[in-house]
Scaffold this active site. Structure first.
Site, PDB file in Angstrom:
ATOM      1  NE  ARG B  50      -1.687  -1.906   3.310  1.00  0.00           N
ATOM      2  CZ  ARG B  50      -2.101  -2.078   4.693  1.00  0.00           C
ATOM      3  NH1 ARG B  50      -3.262  -1.619   5.096  1.00  0.00           N
ATOM      4  NH2 ARG B  50      -0.953  -2.510   5.547  1.00  0.00           N
ATOM      5  CG  ASP B  52       2.238   7.028   2.604  1.00  0.00           C
ATOM      6  OD1 ASP B  52       1.080   6.546   2.963  1.00  0.00           O
ATOM      7  OD2 ASP B  52       3.164   7.329   3.258  1.00  0.00           O
ATOM      8  NE  ARG B 198       7.891   9.516   2.589  1.00  0.00           N
ATOM      9  CZ  ARG B 198       6.515  10.191   2.657  1.00  0.00           C
ATOM     10  NH1 ARG B 198       5.609   9.547   2.475  1.00  0.00           N
ATOM     11  NH2 ARG B 198       6.478  11.588   3.096  1.00  0.00           N
TER      12      ARG B 198
END
Lengths: 251, 251
Positions: B50, B52, B198
């Site tokens: 999933r 972002d 990230r």
């Protein structure tokens, strides 16, 4: 007077091309507006090549003159601040000799044309590659492309709007290389006619699919007739990648 | 019932992420609308990961079921027609066993994070790379990154909104490689926490500029505290590049 050379990256999708146009924004105008924002003056910028609408640059070279002296580094920072949010970036700014001319001193130009050879449309490279669904044989394309190398009358591969005085150009090299589903056509010459790269790539696509063979490409060249052109490739995949200058003049 | 596996490329800039969101378009919704356009039915699609908002995919994997049988090739063509003009492309569609599940059968996931390490802003890669102006030492980043390999409690590198039951994950590999002004951080694991890549890349940027050393990165990891995080990198440079499945289940 101080002369400055710029190295410029831009996404051609936002522009009608490098050169000033009445009907839409140009890269030239965008950069001249940035200079006006910095200096308050109307100053003309000259580029190594005049790319068409939708054609990109990884490293266009250009120059302009200022009456007053500004630090090249501060100028670059000022440009990149003023150019926001346009997709134009000044990669380098350097002070050069007054004799140095981005267009007339340039002794070589290199372009790369990117093809994505797959059935699926583009999602990440929209406008930055030419998606060709039919399978292309890059080895056959490369071999056929060698017919174009050397000095020729490139009338077949020249836009009817081309303003060059002569259709005779010398193509120094052309290579077609596959990297997975990506095919890159790389060309080098002192200069090119209007639409020459796109016209050569469009015709090479016909060779890659087997619709044309090498002799057909050669016949198109010797026909010296725009009607003999197979296909003009879209601007999306075309990138101006290098302008070459005599070593003594800049480095 | 027929089950189909998709390989999907998408530009994350146009979406609030993979998963359905109340406040904007998602990739999942866009693909489900395409299926509805083809079959007239409301059918749920399940993905390997999933991503972002703003995160891209070169090859996301997903699956869905149809009550009636359709040719996988025609389905792929139908998808790509219906998905226009969204920046989502179906690269492959294949019929798979009913046991095969894009998310639960997946035994490995790979991401690449792209950094453009230069002073000038991006013109051609806007939204598809993280521009970092300060010079980064990619060798030092690579060496420090090895502290993150293996099984750890990654609480420091986990979004406060992460829904995973446990913060313990096993990072199989991480590499930092420079190609000219481009730096690529490549990571592989069975699965990742929300914002883990990230957060790791943001902290590695601090190592690359010399603000942190390798020990600081290790300290951040062992702190198991989100407040010890150096920096969360923007979504722009993140690409989901591969979902890995046991060879016997699909090929």
């Amino acid at each position: 007077m101080s002369r400055y050379a710029l190295t410029i990256e831009y996404d051609g999708r936002s522009f009608m091309g490098w050169q000033h146009q009445d009907h839409g924004p140009s890269v030239q105008q965008t950069i001249e507006q940035a200079i006006k924002g910095i200096t308050g003056q109307d100053i003309r910028v000259f580029a190594a090549g005049r790319t068409d609408a939708g054609v990109h640059a990884l490293a266009m070279r250009a120059h302009f003159d200022l009456e007053t002296h500004l630090s090249a580094f501060r100028l670059m920072e000022g440009f990149n601040a003023k150019l926001r949010p346009h997709p134009v970036a000044i990669l380098a700014c350097e002070e050069v000799d007054e004799e140095w001319h981005a267009r007339f001193s340039c002794i070589g130009r290199r372009y790369v044309y990117k093809i994505t050879n797959r059935r699926a449309p583009l999602a990440l490279d929209i406008g930055q590659s030419w998606q060709v669904a039919q399978e292309l044989d890059s080895d056959i394309m490369h071999k056929a492309a060698q017919h174009l190398v050397g000095e020729h009358d490139f009338t077949t591969f020249r836009s009817v709007n081309c303003q060059a005085q002569s259709p005779v150009k010398t193509l120094d090299s052309i290579s077609v290389t596959r990297f997975g589903e990506e095919i890159e056509v790389e060309v080098a010459a002192r200069s090119f006619l209007h639409h020459q790269v796109r016209s050569m790539v469009g015709s090479l696509k016909l060779v890659g699919t087997g619709k044309w063979n090498g002799q057909d490409l050669k016949n198109a060249l010797v026909a010296k007739n725009r009607n003999a052109l197979g296909l003009n490739a879209p601007p999306d995949g075309l990138f101006f990648v290098e302008a070459i200058y005599p070593k003594s003049e800049i480095e």
